[in-house]
Design an enzyme around this catalytic site. Structure first.
Site, short mmCIF file in Angstrom:
data_model
loop_
_atom_site.label_atom_id
_atom_site.label_comp_id
_atom_site.label_asym_id
_atom_site.label_seq_id
_atom_site.Cartn_x
_atom_site.Cartn_y
_atom_site.Cartn_z
N ASP A 1 -1.31 -3.07 -8.74
CA ASP A 1 -1.12 -2.37 -10.01
C ASP A 1 -0.35 -3.31 -10.94
O ASP A 1 0.79 -3.03 -11.32
CB ASP A 1 -0.37 -1.07 -9.79
CG ASP A 1 -1.17 -0.10 -8.94
OD1 ASP A 1 -2.20 0.39 -9.41
OD2 ASP A 1 -0.77 0.16 -7.79
N SER B 1 -5.83 0.17 -0.93
CA SER B 1 -5.52 1.20 -1.92
C SER B 1 -5.68 2.56 -1.27
O SER B 1 -6.57 2.76 -0.43
CB SER B 1 -6.47 1.10 -3.12
OG SER B 1 -6.35 2.22 -3.95
N MET C 1 3.04 7.19 -4.05
CA MET C 1 2.41 8.49 -4.19
C MET C 1 1.79 8.92 -2.86
O MET C 1 0.90 9.78 -2.81
CB MET C 1 1.36 8.48 -5.29
CG MET C 1 1.97 8.29 -6.67
SD MET C 1 0.98 9.00 -8.02
CE MET C 1 -0.52 8.07 -7.86
N GLY D 1 3.83 -3.10 -5.82
CA GLY D 1 2.73 -3.95 -5.43
C GLY D 1 2.02 -4.55 -6.64
O GLY D 1 1.89 -3.91 -7.69
N HIS E 1 -0.57 2.93 3.30
CA HIS E 1 -1.37 1.97 4.06
C HIS E 1 -0.53 0.72 4.29
O HIS E 1 0.68 0.70 3.96
CB HIS E 1 -2.67 1.65 3.33
CG HIS E 1 -2.48 1.28 1.87
ND1 HIS E 1 -1.88 0.11 1.46
CD2 HIS E 1 -2.81 1.95 0.74
CE1 HIS E 1 -1.85 0.05 0.15
NE2 HIS E 1 -2.39 1.16 -0.32
N GLY F 1 -0.39 -2.03 2.81
CA GLY F 1 0.21 -2.58 1.59
C GLY F 1 1.55 -1.95 1.32
O GLY F 1 2.53 -2.64 1.01
N HIS F 2 1.64 -0.63 1.43
CA HIS F 2 2.93 0.06 1.28
C HIS F 2 3.92 -0.42 2.35
O HIS F 2 5.11 -0.62 2.08
CB HIS F 2 2.76 1.57 1.41
CG HIS F 2 1.96 2.19 0.31
ND1 HIS F 2 0.70 2.69 0.51
CD2 HIS F 2 2.24 2.40 -1.01
CE1 HIS F 2 0.23 3.19 -0.62
NE2 HIS F 2 1.14 3.02 -1.56
#
Length: 280
Positions: free
Chosen positions: A150, A185, A30, A147, A34, A36-37
């Site tokens: 979630d 996040s 979405m 990830g 960051h 993590g993505h």
């Protein structure tokens, strides 16, 4: 890197990719990307010939209009990050493109959508299922990357894939954390400086709770976590649950043979944060 905004343009490109027998990895996001993505994109690039990243703030999964309105949108920055990561295709559709008419579909996700996030965010996972099913049917990836922050969503997406009968490998990717333990996040961007200093308390509590599994039962541990948050009124605990990792049912003891995950949601100011930790 090619950016597409319509389904027709994207599918036209992907049809040529499949004609060359190349594998496709999908990273649905979405936006407000960051590190993590980035780790998802990097893993997808290692395991597939072509990586498709989608950026779409899906309105049907927001049960709070204010949350949808304030969700961070940083498209220019996101695209710059994806260029550096050498993503192949980026799909950035409009709401009208993905929902030319109202999506009335409902998915039988019971009981996965009735606990934790599902209990507190009515209709959230049906909205997730609506958009993920659209993306899966549109892109038909070989693998899709999600990830583990979630965690409940990951379990729901696996169930959705079974419901749709799609041969798509769902690849879980580890939580990436800041140096102080806060799970990365997109919502972290909305924390004030003072709230950001308080946020590591969440992961600290999860770690301490895991250390107490030898002395407290699951129900006692839930009380311990609740009491700990009660002493920090700036952080409002919405739920803390210890569940088995397949059907998300609460565990009543620490018997072996069942993988257990502790999940929680916390309100910090106007921001709602979730996190989880394996307890097996």
């Amino acid at each position: 890197m090619i950016v597409y905004r319509t389904r027709n343009d994207l599918t036209g490109h992907l049809n040529s990719v499949r004609g060359e027998n190349k594998s496709i990895g999908l990273v649905p996001t979405m936006g407000a990307l960051h590190l993590g993505h980035a780790s998802l994109v990097e893993k997808a690039a290692l395991e597939n010939d072509v990586v498709v990243v989608t950026i779409f703030v899906n309105p049907t999964q927001f049960n709070d209009p204010s949350d949808l309105e304030h969700y961070p949108r940083t498209l220019d920055r996101d695209l710059e990050m994806l260029r550096k990561l050498e993503a192949d295709l980026v799909f950035v559709p409009s709401v009208q493109e993905m929902y030319p008419e109202k999506d009335e579909r409902t998915f039988d996700l019971d009981p996965l959508d009735k606990v934790m996030e599902g209990k507190h965010r009515k209709g959230h996972f049906n909205g997730v299922a609506q958009i993920v099913s659209k993306l899966f049917m549109l892109i038909l990836p070989d693998r899709a990357y999600f990830g583990q922050k979630d965690f409940q969503q990951l379990v729901v997406v696996r169930r959705l894939t079974e419901i749709l009968g799609l041969d798509i490998q769902i690849v879980p990717c580890p939580i990436l954390r800041e140096k102080d333990g806060l799970a990365m996040s997109s919502r972290n961007e909305r924390l004030t400086r003072e709230e950001r200093k308080l946020a590591p308390f969440i992961y600290e509590t999860l770690k301490l709770a895991r250390e107490k599994t030898g002395e407290l039962s699951p129900s006692e541990l839930k009380d311990w976590v609740s009491d700990r948050f009660d002493r920090r009124p700036e952080l409002q605990l919405e739920y803390f649950e210890i569940v088995e990792d397949k059907g998300l049912m609460p565990v009543s003891d620490w018997k072996e043979g069942v993988n257990k995950v502790a999940c929680l949601a916390v309100h910090l100011g106007s921001v709602r944060l979730i996190d989880n930790l394996n307890f097996h």
